[in-house]
Design a protein around this motif. Structure first.
Motif, PDB file in Angstrom:
ATOM      1  N   ASP A   1     -14.031 -21.001  12.333  1.00 21.99           N
ATOM      2  CA  ASP A   1     -14.550 -19.620  12.254  1.00 21.99           C
ATOM      3  C   ASP A   1     -13.449 -18.567  12.227  1.00 21.99           C
ATOM      4  O   ASP A   1     -13.738 -17.368  12.121  1.00 21.99           O
ATOM      5  CB  ASP A   1     -15.474 -19.336  13.451  1.00 21.99           C
ATOM      6  CG  ASP A   1     -16.653 -20.284  13.492  1.00 21.99           C
ATOM      7  OD1 ASP A   1     -17.119 -20.652  12.387  1.00 21.99           O
ATOM      8  OD2 ASP A   1     -17.061 -20.683  14.595  1.00 21.99           O
ATOM      9  N   PHE A   2     -12.198 -18.990  12.366  1.00 19.70           N
ATOM     10  CA  PHE A   2     -11.096 -18.016  12.385  1.00 19.70           C
ATOM     11  C   PHE A   2     -11.084 -17.248  11.066  1.00 19.70           C
ATOM     12  O   PHE A   2     -11.053 -17.858  10.000  1.00 19.70           O
ATOM     13  CB  PHE A   2      -9.774 -18.764  12.608  1.00 19.70           C
ATOM     14  CG  PHE A   2      -8.562 -17.891  12.631  1.00 19.70           C
ATOM     15  CD1 PHE A   2      -8.479 -16.807  13.515  1.00 19.70           C
ATOM     16  CD2 PHE A   2      -7.482 -18.125  11.775  1.00 19.70           C
ATOM     17  CE1 PHE A   2      -7.353 -15.993  13.542  1.00 19.70           C
ATOM     18  CE2 PHE A   2      -6.363 -17.314  11.797  1.00 19.70           C
ATOM     19  CZ  PHE A   2      -6.297 -16.246  12.684  1.00 19.70           C
ATOM     20  N   LYS A   3     -11.080 -15.937  11.126  1.00 20.91           N
ATOM     21  CA  LYS A   3     -11.177 -15.196   9.862  1.00 20.91           C
ATOM     22  C   LYS A   3      -9.812 -14.860   9.270  1.00 20.91           C
ATOM     23  O   LYS A   3      -9.724 -14.358   8.159  1.00 20.91           O
ATOM     24  CB  LYS A   3     -12.080 -13.966   9.987  1.00 20.91           C
ATOM     25  CG  LYS A   3     -11.650 -12.909  10.982  1.00 20.91           C
ATOM     26  CD  LYS A   3     -12.656 -11.770  10.916  1.00 20.91           C
ATOM     27  CE  LYS A   3     -12.492 -10.711  12.004  1.00 20.91           C
ATOM     28  NZ  LYS A   3     -11.161 -10.388  12.447  1.00 20.91           N
ATOM     29  N   GLY A   4      -8.760 -15.174   9.989  1.00 21.74           N
ATOM     30  CA  GLY A   4      -7.431 -15.037   9.409  1.00 21.74           C
ATOM     31  C   GLY A   4      -7.037 -16.295   8.653  1.00 21.74           C
ATOM     32  O   GLY A   4      -7.888 -17.106   8.296  1.00 21.74           O
ATOM     33  N   GLN A   5      -5.729 -16.457   8.430  1.00 25.68           N
ATOM     34  CA  GLN A   5      -5.235 -17.639   7.713  1.00 25.68           C
ATOM     35  C   GLN A   5      -4.609 -18.598   8.730  1.00 25.68           C
ATOM     36  O   GLN A   5      -3.963 -18.138   9.679  1.00 25.68           O
ATOM     37  CB  GLN A   5      -4.157 -17.194   6.708  1.00 25.68           C
ATOM     38  CG  GLN A   5      -3.615 -18.326   5.874  1.00 25.68           C
ATOM     39  CD  GLN A   5      -2.456 -17.901   4.962  1.00 25.68           C
ATOM     40  OE1 GLN A   5      -1.999 -16.755   4.996  1.00 25.68           O
ATOM     41  NE2 GLN A   5      -1.974 -18.827   4.168  1.00 25.68           N
ATOM     42  N   TRP A   6      -4.801 -19.883   8.566  1.00 30.19           N
ATOM     43  CA  TRP A   6      -4.054 -20.829   9.401  1.00 30.19           C
ATOM     44  C   TRP A   6      -3.412 -21.902   8.538  1.00 30.19           C
ATOM     45  O   TRP A   6      -3.937 -22.261   7.484  1.00 30.19           O
ATOM     46  CB  TRP A   6      -4.915 -21.410  10.523  1.00 30.19           C
ATOM     47  CG  TRP A   6      -6.015 -22.344  10.103  1.00 30.19           C
ATOM     48  CD1 TRP A   6      -7.311 -22.012   9.832  1.00 30.19           C
ATOM     49  CD2 TRP A   6      -5.917 -23.761   9.916  1.00 30.19           C
ATOM     50  NE1 TRP A   6      -8.026 -23.123   9.484  1.00 30.19           N
ATOM     51  CE2 TRP A   6      -7.192 -24.217   9.541  1.00 30.19           C
ATOM     52  CE3 TRP A   6      -4.887 -24.685  10.041  1.00 30.19           C
ATOM     53  CZ2 TRP A   6      -7.459 -25.555   9.264  1.00 30.19           C
ATOM     54  CZ3 TRP A   6      -5.141 -26.027   9.785  1.00 30.19           C
ATOM     55  CH2 TRP A   6      -6.423 -26.445   9.394  1.00 30.19           C
TER      56      TRP A   6
ATOM     57  N   THR B   1     -10.613 -18.056  18.268  1.00 30.22           N
ATOM     58  CA  THR B   1     -11.766 -17.174  18.109  1.00 30.22           C
ATOM     59  C   THR B   1     -11.788 -16.656  16.678  1.00 30.22           C
ATOM     60  O   THR B   1     -10.887 -16.950  15.895  1.00 30.22           O
ATOM     61  CB  THR B   1     -11.658 -15.982  19.085  1.00 30.22           C
ATOM     62  OG1 THR B   1     -10.475 -15.246  18.746  1.00 30.22           O
ATOM     63  CG2 THR B   1     -11.563 -16.455  20.531  1.00 30.22           C
ATOM     64  N   ARG B   2     -12.768 -15.865  16.362  1.00 37.15           N
ATOM     65  CA  ARG B   2     -12.809 -15.299  15.000  1.00 37.15           C
ATOM     66  C   ARG B   2     -11.564 -14.476  14.712  1.00 37.15           C
ATOM     67  O   ARG B   2     -11.059 -14.446  13.605  1.00 37.15           O
ATOM     68  CB  ARG B   2     -14.064 -14.414  14.838  1.00 37.15           C
ATOM     69  CG  ARG B   2     -15.317 -15.227  14.498  1.00 37.15           C
ATOM     70  CD  ARG B   2     -16.537 -14.340  14.425  1.00 37.15           C
ATOM     71  NE  ARG B   2     -16.431 -13.267  13.428  1.00 37.15           N
ATOM     72  CZ  ARG B   2     -16.512 -13.457  12.120  1.00 37.15           C
ATOM     73  NH1 ARG B   2     -16.705 -14.655  11.645  1.00 37.15           N
ATOM     74  NH2 ARG B   2     -16.429 -12.423  11.301  1.00 37.15           N
ATOM     75  N   SER B   3     -11.044 -13.833  15.751  1.00 37.53           N
ATOM     76  CA  SER B   3      -9.945 -12.892  15.492  1.00 37.53           C
ATOM     77  C   SER B   3      -8.634 -13.304  16.155  1.00 37.53           C
ATOM     78  O   SER B   3      -7.704 -12.524  16.202  1.00 37.53           O
ATOM     79  CB  SER B   3     -10.361 -11.502  16.000  1.00 37.53           C
ATOM     80  OG  SER B   3     -10.724 -11.607  17.360  1.00 37.53           O
TER      81      SER B   3
ATOM     82  N   ASP C   1      -3.466 -12.492  12.925  1.00 39.32           N
ATOM     83  CA  ASP C   1      -3.839 -12.549  11.507  1.00 39.32           C
ATOM     84  C   ASP C   1      -3.563 -13.932  10.922  1.00 39.32           C
ATOM     85  O   ASP C   1      -4.239 -14.365   9.987  1.00 39.32           O
ATOM     86  CB  ASP C   1      -3.025 -11.512  10.710  1.00 39.32           C
ATOM     87  CG  ASP C   1      -3.205 -10.104  11.257  1.00 39.32           C
ATOM     88  OD1 ASP C   1      -4.367  -9.689  11.397  1.00 39.32           O
ATOM     89  OD2 ASP C   1      -2.184  -9.448  11.583  1.00 39.32           O
TER      90      ASP C   1
END
Ligand code: N01
Length: 540
Positions: free
Chosen positions: A161-166, A362-364, A377
């Motif tokens: 669910d992470f909305k950044g890049q991994w 988390t999402r953020s 991010d």
């Protein structure tokens, strides 16, 4: 939609992987023995670990003049390294140079991952299937898959669910990652993290390093090679080859033959200071007993910890970095360019996740057990690999009577010399678990294994031998030898190391590489050949 092209082909030998080992193995089988051979490679190009590990700062910790093939003087003479330690792009160029000079690419099938390999006893063939449906049969199956090629991505809840890049360092995007202006979370402070952190810190808006185990590091002191050194290298192929084959770690430098206690404390400090200033893995070679005697090791460990405290200005950060729980070099010792200095930057902070482990992504961003949240991010996982056994097990290899390698290795990678496993005839592993591999300079270990396997296959063909297979009792003896070699060192004292499989939840804890040194290992391998492949079952 186009269906993938289905091939069904028969070869004398199938090699899996087109890195250092697969390239040389193909050359030996095809060009020296005249066999039909194919390499399957999951990547779109040659290079193996150097194809995948494109993270910022990726560089070899062995010095360039020793980190290359030495089997051919022409190849050696045709290439010039530019720096003391070669960077990833240069090593990748080098391996492409080798593949082109030896005309290897025509026998490599790229973008092909092995999905399964099964031994067909009636026909005495290995039947291999790839992800795109190709079926290949081969008399000999040789794994050249590397020891550190299966990424270990911790199973943190919430990652999807992470909305950044991994990204994982071992699967780095070819187009790179733009860190400029970004809040970056960085997990892992092994050799990879220690290389990447200083480089990413240069462009990130803020870099938060999540450290679970503090680590030693010694400056690499990388620099362009001087014309004098390049000249020395170009004139000394034979001497460099001799040196790398005469040292226990396969490096072109030897370990000093003196104990840390042969010299008074002031002199010891001078020697450490000189080694620190010289830089590199040679620091570990200052005294012969650093990996055998805890008291000797403590002198090196204390020296490095005092350096950390001198370099890092914030005492609380220095405390976290110097709070190291294992002997020096009991985990693979990193070398660095400005690693500890990086923590003096205003845009870098260190979080101790041994005290408060990472609870979730988390999402953020990321949340730790103490309830703190870090807004991010980009998250970089420098969390290592399912080392040594991971790349072998994911190929779903099944031997005689359908016995899978996963079943055979349920309690750990039982094998003979890191080369063969009972029940898996004509399967050879290059730098498999149980061989010196990761405890040495890899190209040296690779050349030795490839040449041994090539000699073995030549022997079989000359004498009409159809199968070779490790005997179960040889494996029992070898497992004991590997354990004894490890127990004679301080290596098992690093209880969380990947040498022990401790970094992957559920993996059996067995010390995997052979710690008895390259010279002893080579002589064991040569000796049993002289005794008619002692410990192996050969059949017509
Ligand atoms: O991987 P590592 P690496 N939560 O396994 C941490 C070779 N190499 O990619 O120590 C939080 O060493 C883990 O913490 P801990 C070299 O042989 C060669 O750095 O397990 N943290 C550790 O800090 C090297 O040894 C070159 O407590 C977690 C890090 O991630 C090998 O590759 C260059 C975690 C992993 O360190 C692997 O190095 C670079 C979690 N859940 C690497 N899980 C050359 O020079 C893991 N960590 C050729």
């Amino acid at each position: 939609m186009d269906m993938p092209k289905i091939e069904s082909r028969v070869f004398d030998a199938l090699v899996v992987g087109a890195g250092f080992s697969g390239l040389y193995q193909l050359h030996c089988l095809r060009d020296k023995l005249g066999l039909s051979a194919l390499v399957l490679e999951a990547g779109a190009g040659v290079g193996g670990t150097w194809y995948w590990n494109r993270y910022p700062g990726a560089r070899c910790d062995s010095e360039s003049h020793g980190y290359c093939y030495t089997f051919s003087k022409e190849l050696f003479d045709g290439w010039e390294w530019s720096e003391r330690y070669p960077g990833q792009p240069e090593i990748l160029r080098y391996l492409n140079y080798v593949a082109d000079r030896l005309d290897l690419k025509r026998d490599i099938r790229f973008d092909s991952r092995v999905k399964g390999a099964r031994y067909d006893e009636g026909a005495n063939f290995w039947r291999i299937v790839t992800n795109d449906g190709a079926e290949i049969s081969a008399r000999y199956l040789i794994t050249a898959v590397g020891c550190l090629s299966t990424a270990n991505i911790p199973d943190f809840p919430g990652l999807a669910d992470f909305k950044g890049q991994w990204v994982h360092t071992g699967q780095w995007p070819h187009k790179g990652v733009d860190f400029s202006g970004k809040r970056v979370g960085f997990i892992g402070t092994g050799s990879t993290g220690i290389q990447a952190i200083p480089v990413i810190a240069e462009t990130a808006a803020h870099l938060t390093v999540f450290q679970r185990t503090a680590n030693y590091s010694v400056p690499a002191r990388n620099a362009p090679l001087t014309p004098e050194f390049r000249h020395y290298v170009s004139e000394n192929h034979a001497a460099i080859r001799r040196a790398t084959r005469s040292t226990q770690n396969g490096q072109p430098f030897g370990i000093e033959d003196r104990s840390a206690f042969d010299v008074p404390p002031e002199r010891r400090l001078e020697l450490y200071e000189a080694a620190w200033n010289k830089g590199g893995l040679q620091f570990r070679a200052t005294f012969r007993d650093l990996l055998a005697n805890k008291a000797a090791n403590d002198t090196a460990a204390d020296f490095i910890k005092s350096k950390i405290r001198q370099i890092v200005k914030d005492p609380a950060t220095a405390d976290k970095l110097a709070d190291i729980d294992h002997p020096y070099a009991a985990k693979r010792p990193p070398i660095d360019t400005d690693y500890f200095e990086t923590y003096n930057r205003a845009n870098v902070s260190l979080v101790d996740v041994r005290v408060a482990p990472i609870e979730a992504i988390t999402r953020s961003g990321l949340q730790t057990r103490d309830g703190r949240e870090y807004a991010l991010d980009i998250i970089v996982f420098a969390t290592g690999f399912d080392a040594m056994t991971g790349p072998l097990l994911r190929m779903n290899i099944a031997g005689r009577d359908g016995l899978t390698l996963a079943e055979a290795w349920r309690a750990g990678p039982r094998n003979y010399l890191g080369l063969q496993v009972a029940g898996f005839p004509n399967l050879f592993m290059i730098t498999g678990p149980g061989s010196p591999s990761v405890l040495t300079n890899m190209p040296v270990a690779i050349e030795q294994h490839v040449e041994w396997i090539t000699g073995c296959i030549a022997h079989m063909r000359e004498r009409g031998i159809a199968r070779i297979e490790a005997r179960p009792e040889s494996m029992d003896r070898w497992v004991k030898t590997v354990n004894e070699a490890a127990d004679a060192t301080l290596l098992p004292m690093a209880r969380h190391s990947w040498y022990l499989g401790a970094n992957v939840p559920g993996k059996p804890r067995v010390f995997m590489p052979y710690a008895g040194g390259m010279v002893r290992y080579r002589s064991i391998c040569d000796d049993l050949v002289r005794k008619g492949y002692e410990g192996f079952a050969l059949s017509r």
